[in-house]
Scaffold this motif. Structure first.
Motif, PDB file in Angstrom:
ATOM      1  N   LEU A   1      43.645  -0.382  52.015  1.00 28.10           N
ATOM      2  CA  LEU A   1      42.548  -1.083  51.350  1.00 28.10           C
ATOM      3  C   LEU A   1      43.136  -1.913  50.217  1.00 28.10           C
ATOM      4  O   LEU A   1      43.843  -1.385  49.357  1.00 28.10           O
ATOM      5  N   VAL A   2      42.835  -3.188  50.226  1.00 25.36           N
ATOM      6  CA  VAL A   2      43.314  -4.081  49.180  1.00 25.36           C
ATOM      7  C   VAL A   2      42.203  -4.264  48.154  1.00 25.36           C
ATOM      8  O   VAL A   2      41.058  -4.540  48.531  1.00 25.36           O
ATOM      9  N   THR A   3      42.525  -4.054  46.885  1.00 27.14           N
ATOM     10  CA  THR A   3      41.535  -4.261  45.831  1.00 27.14           C
ATOM     11  C   THR A   3      41.896  -5.520  45.057  1.00 27.14           C
ATOM     12  O   THR A   3      43.070  -5.823  44.850  1.00 27.14           O
ATOM     13  N   SER A   4      40.857  -6.234  44.663  1.00 30.06           N
ATOM     14  CA  SER A   4      41.075  -7.433  43.848  1.00 30.06           C
ATOM     15  C   SER A   4      39.960  -7.502  42.827  1.00 30.06           C
ATOM     16  O   SER A   4      38.809  -7.200  43.124  1.00 30.06           O
ATOM     17  N   GLY A   5      40.295  -7.844  41.634  1.00 30.16           N
ATOM     18  CA  GLY A   5      39.294  -7.951  40.589  1.00 30.16           C
ATOM     19  C   GLY A   5      39.061  -6.623  39.896  1.00 30.16           C
ATOM     20  O   GLY A   5      39.325  -5.551  40.449  1.00 30.16           O
ATOM     21  N   GLU A   6      38.565  -6.719  38.674  1.00 32.96           N
ATOM     22  CA  GLU A   6      38.356  -5.533  37.837  1.00 32.96           C
ATOM     23  C   GLU A   6      37.391  -4.528  38.456  1.00 32.96           C
ATOM     24  O   GLU A   6      37.618  -3.321  38.374  1.00 32.96           O
ATOM     25  N   GLU A   7      36.306  -5.011  39.041  1.00 30.04           N
ATOM     26  CA  GLU A   7      35.292  -4.118  39.609  1.00 30.04           C
ATOM     27  C   GLU A   7      35.866  -3.282  40.756  1.00 30.04           C
ATOM     28  O   GLU A   7      35.644  -2.071  40.822  1.00 30.04           O
ATOM     29  N   GLU A   8      36.597  -3.902  41.669  1.00 32.20           N
ATOM     30  CA  GLU A   8      37.170  -3.164  42.799  1.00 32.20           C
ATOM     31  C   GLU A   8      38.246  -2.191  42.341  1.00 32.20           C
ATOM     32  O   GLU A   8      38.347  -1.080  42.860  1.00 32.20           O
ATOM     33  N   VAL A   9      39.040  -2.582  41.362  1.00 37.44           N
ATOM     34  CA  VAL A   9      40.068  -1.687  40.826  1.00 37.44           C
ATOM     35  C   VAL A   9      39.410  -0.486  40.152  1.00 37.44           C
ATOM     36  O   VAL A   9      39.845   0.661  40.329  1.00 37.44           O
ATOM     37  N   ARG A  10      38.325  -0.712  39.406  1.00 36.55           N
ATOM     38  CA  ARG A  10      37.591   0.382  38.764  1.00 36.55           C
ATOM     39  C   ARG A  10      37.028   1.330  39.820  1.00 36.55           C
ATOM     40  O   ARG A  10      37.158   2.556  39.706  1.00 36.55           O
ATOM     41  N   ARG A  11      36.410   0.779  40.865  1.00 38.72           N
ATOM     42  CA  ARG A  11      35.854   1.609  41.939  1.00 38.72           C
ATOM     43  C   ARG A  11      36.948   2.455  42.602  1.00 38.72           C
ATOM     44  O   ARG A  11      36.737   3.634  42.889  1.00 38.72           O
ATOM     45  N   PHE A  12      38.090   1.848  42.862  1.00 37.55           N
ATOM     46  CA  PHE A  12      39.214   2.542  43.490  1.00 37.55           C
ATOM     47  C   PHE A  12      39.677   3.700  42.597  1.00 37.55           C
ATOM     48  O   PHE A  12      39.860   4.824  43.059  1.00 37.55           O
ATOM     49  N   ARG A  13      39.858   3.425  41.314  1.00 31.29           N
ATOM     50  CA  ARG A  13      40.326   4.435  40.355  1.00 31.29           C
ATOM     51  C   ARG A  13      39.327   5.595  40.255  1.00 31.29           C
ATOM     52  O   ARG A  13      39.711   6.771  40.296  1.00 31.29           O
ATOM     53  N   GLU A  14      38.033   5.291  40.156  1.00 32.64           N
ATOM     54  CA  GLU A  14      37.019   6.341  40.070  1.00 32.64           C
ATOM     55  C   GLU A  14      36.933   7.141  41.366  1.00 32.64           C
ATOM     56  O   GLU A  14      36.702   8.358  41.333  1.00 32.64           O
ATOM     57  N   ALA A  15      37.148   6.491  42.502  1.00 31.69           N
ATOM     58  CA  ALA A  15      37.155   7.207  43.784  1.00 31.69           C
ATOM     59  C   ALA A  15      38.326   8.180  43.854  1.00 31.69           C
ATOM     60  O   ALA A  15      38.185   9.295  44.381  1.00 31.69           O
TER      61      ALA A  15
END
Length: 167
Positions: free
Chosen positions: A127-141
């Motif tokens: 899964l590739v994350t881009s942008g602050e929102e996706e990185v935050r979601r990834f980290r919280e997951a």
């Protein structure tokens, strides 16, 4: 490679009397089914094939859903490992007969596992994350995953302790 944004999906449906509970609002189980269906689309798209629900990690109901509301359920993959993924879901409503603001009614996190034709676990892509929102979601997951694994281990350990204590 697939991004979180690529997996976004929204399904919408008008809630009718068929979904109502004895209180006259929509039964939570009906909302949960739509949450699972929507999350499943996101997971299957990301896995590029079958993925099955392994767990509903968390489901929070914030506001009631009424007959006549249009339920909009949005989902996207937040995190992916070797064979499993977390899908975040947000449910909102507005009225079928008027232009109204959407109201947040529920949120959920579900874990899916990719399966092959025989039902065995199979690997998925990154899964590739881009942008602050996706990185935050990834980290919280990742935090939720670590919590699930720690809880599972604590329960396993507790059961072993209880079995050993009686021996």
């Amino acid at each position: 490679m697939t991004t979180s944004t690529d997996t976004r999906i929204t399904l919408s449906r008008i809630m009718t009397n068929a979904e109502a509970n004895l209180l006259g609002t929509v039964h939570g189980g009906n909302i949960m089914k739509m949450v699972d269906d929507t999350a499943g689309v996101a997971a299957n798209r990301f896995a590029q094939g079958p993925a099955v629900t392994a767990a509903m990690d968390e489901m929070a109901f914030h506001n009631p859903v009424r007959v006549g509301d249009v339920l909009h359920v949005s989902a996207q993959v937040n995190w992916a490992g070797r064979t499993s993924m977390e899908v975040g879901v947000r449910a909102e409503v507005d009225r079928w007969d008027a232009v109204t603001e959407r109201v947040h009614v529920a949120s959920a996190y579900l874990v899916f596992v990719a399966v092959d034709d025989e039902g065995g676990v199979r690997e998925i892509g990154e899964l590739v994350t881009s942008g602050e929102e996706e990185v935050r979601r990834f980290r919280e997951a990742q935090i939720r995953r670590e919590s699930r694994l720690a809880r599972r281990e604590a329960i396993r350990s507790s059961r072993e302790d209880a079995t050993g204590a009686g021996a």
